[in-house]
Motif scaffolding. Sequence first.
Motif, short mmCIF file in Angstrom:
data_model
loop_
_atom_site.label_atom_id
_atom_site.label_comp_id
_atom_site.label_asym_id
_atom_site.label_seq_id
_atom_site.Cartn_x
_atom_site.Cartn_y
_atom_site.Cartn_z
N ASP A 138 0.52 -1.05 -0.02
CA ASP A 138 -0.12 0.07 0.11
C ASP A 138 0.98 1.36 0.00
O ASP A 138 0.41 2.28 -0.42
CB ASP A 138 -0.83 -0.04 1.19
CG ASP A 138 -2.08 -1.09 1.17
OD1 ASP A 138 -2.22 -1.55 0.03
OD2 ASP A 138 -2.27 -1.52 2.15
N SER A 139 2.17 1.27 0.58
CA SER A 139 3.01 2.37 0.72
C SER A 139 4.09 2.28 -0.43
O SER A 139 4.70 3.39 -0.78
CB SER A 139 3.38 2.59 1.97
OG SER A 139 4.11 1.30 2.34
N TYR B 233 -0.07 13.82 1.97
CA TYR B 233 0.42 15.15 2.05
C TYR B 233 -0.32 16.01 2.58
O TYR B 233 -1.60 16.21 2.08
CB TYR B 233 0.94 15.53 0.65
CG TYR B 233 2.15 14.96 0.14
CD1 TYR B 233 3.42 15.44 0.33
CD2 TYR B 233 1.87 13.70 -0.82
CE1 TYR B 233 4.64 14.75 -0.22
CE2 TYR B 233 2.91 12.95 -0.99
CZ TYR B 233 4.41 13.50 -1.08
OH TYR B 233 5.32 12.81 -1.55
N GLU B 234 -0.12 16.72 3.72
CA GLU B 234 -1.01 17.49 4.52
C GLU B 234 -1.17 18.77 3.72
O GLU B 234 -2.57 19.37 3.91
CB GLU B 234 -0.52 18.00 5.63
CG GLU B 234 -0.12 16.87 6.75
CD GLU B 234 0.40 17.37 8.18
OE1 GLU B 234 0.71 18.60 8.06
OE2 GLU B 234 0.65 16.47 8.91
N LYS C 263 -3.62 11.52 -0.73
CA LYS C 263 -2.31 10.60 -0.91
C LYS C 263 -1.83 10.99 -2.50
O LYS C 263 -2.92 11.22 -3.32
CB LYS C 263 -2.43 9.24 -0.70
CG LYS C 263 -2.80 8.82 0.88
CD LYS C 263 -2.75 7.38 0.89
CE LYS C 263 -3.02 6.99 2.38
NZ LYS C 263 -2.91 5.33 2.68
N TRP C 264 -0.65 10.93 -2.60
CA TRP C 264 -0.08 11.14 -4.02
C TRP C 264 1.02 10.06 -4.12
O TRP C 264 1.70 9.43 -3.19
CB TRP C 264 0.65 12.47 -3.99
CG TRP C 264 -0.25 13.74 -4.08
CD1 TRP C 264 -0.85 14.13 -3.07
CD2 TRP C 264 -0.44 14.43 -5.52
NE1 TRP C 264 -1.64 15.12 -3.63
CE2 TRP C 264 -1.27 15.29 -4.89
CE3 TRP C 264 -0.08 14.28 -6.75
CZ2 TRP C 264 -1.91 16.20 -5.85
CZ3 TRP C 264 -0.33 15.18 -7.56
CH2 TRP C 264 -1.39 16.28 -7.30
N SER C 265 0.78 9.26 -5.32
CA SER C 265 1.87 8.27 -5.62
C SER C 265 3.04 8.86 -6.67
O SER C 265 2.64 9.86 -7.24
CB SER C 265 1.23 7.24 -6.37
OG SER C 265 0.56 7.80 -7.74
N ALA D 297 1.32 11.46 -9.09
CA ALA D 297 -0.09 12.09 -9.52
C ALA D 297 -0.98 11.61 -8.02
O ALA D 297 -0.44 10.92 -7.30
CB ALA D 297 -0.66 10.79 -10.66
N PRO D 298 -2.04 11.94 -8.24
CA PRO D 298 -3.07 11.45 -7.04
C PRO D 298 -3.01 10.01 -6.94
O PRO D 298 -2.89 9.35 -8.20
CB PRO D 298 -4.46 11.98 -7.42
CG PRO D 298 -4.10 13.34 -8.21
CD PRO D 298 -2.82 13.01 -8.86
#
Length: 420
Positions: A250-251, A280-281, A286-288, A312-313
Amino acid sequence: AVHEGQVVSAQELTELLQPLFTQNSRNLILFLQDRLSIDDFTYFSESYGNKNPFQINKLLINLLQEILQSSPSSLVLPAVDCKATRYLLSVLQESEDWKLTNITNLNISQLEVNASNPNLLVVQLQPLSSDLKEISTLEAIAENDKIIGRVTMDLQERGIHFSVIYTAVRPSRISRRTNVVADLRRQLMAAEEEDSLSYPPLNVTTGNFTCILFHASNFSLKANRSVLIDLTNATFLTENVDISGSECSDSNTTLSLKYAKPVNGINSLEIRFLMTNKFYEVSARKWSTLDSVEIVQDGVKFAKFNVSGISAPAEYSFHCQLVGTSNLYPARLVPSNNEAKNWEVFISKLQIQGFNIINNQFSYASDCTGFFTPGIWMGLVTSIILLWILTYGIHMIMQLTTNNRFDDPKGPALSVPQTE
């Protein structure tokens, strides 16, 4: 008799190839190129002022010229449907219990061919067109012609009977169709775009789920600025690549592509794409991100590139027209060690996704081209200049004043003091 624009379908192609499956010598050589059309045999011939690159294929050229001269009318040759050639290798494998052998080093003198069993030899020819522009199309065809001659002569000297198929993944020219009357140009552009996607993306699965999708129209490397390694066909068409080293989570996700003897002098080559998925706050999502690309040659030489501009998102895939080591590309691979300086990487029409894949398909693509492209900036600057000229002109017109007194022809002349 065939009509102009006739296209041989996949079923018709299978019927045409049936004699190859029933003859005594069941050895078949498939020379596969990135693009090829019938017109190439005449366009690049000596009649157009070029040095004929087809030296080994002179028999075919002479045969075509004889048919052209003896034909009472214009000769029309059918083309093969792009979808038929796209799955030609799988069709050949299903039609016969072939022993499939991929020839990459173009030296089959040490290759053991058992003539009693059907053998299918697949030879990957170098691409005719590459944005690396290291050689011209004419030189590429001539080099491929030499490769064909080298392989066939080697088999002939060993007394092995064989048949040859010389084809390509997609056509180099889009033929005119007689049933197209309106919107011809638009339809041809659409057909050309469809032909460019001539193979499915490479997918890495964990269990029944796809965790990585990877696609490119051209995937090439150059070692020491001299040795060109084209991995497009081996990666997407013949799938002569080992992806067992890929990892998914997942990460963190790693796409590992391992090639055995891609060219002479290199026994093994592994290319790794390392991606991360973080929250990212600032954007509250989340961004990949593709963080780095690693190249391992022969298990010893290690080259690492830092990647800029590929993110990208997390729910999207990433797409970019040009990715590589050149400074002119919108997404760059920046060498991070000395060994990486010996490599040049070129990836055309890259699309990759390492997270949140649904239905084994790419999600909506986030393109590397920003919103403010050079064309948009030129339009904005030009519009601002024209708007400033218009504003200045209106301001000057508003400063004009009219006389508040006028001459009366029946009265005395109007005297205007210079102070007014």
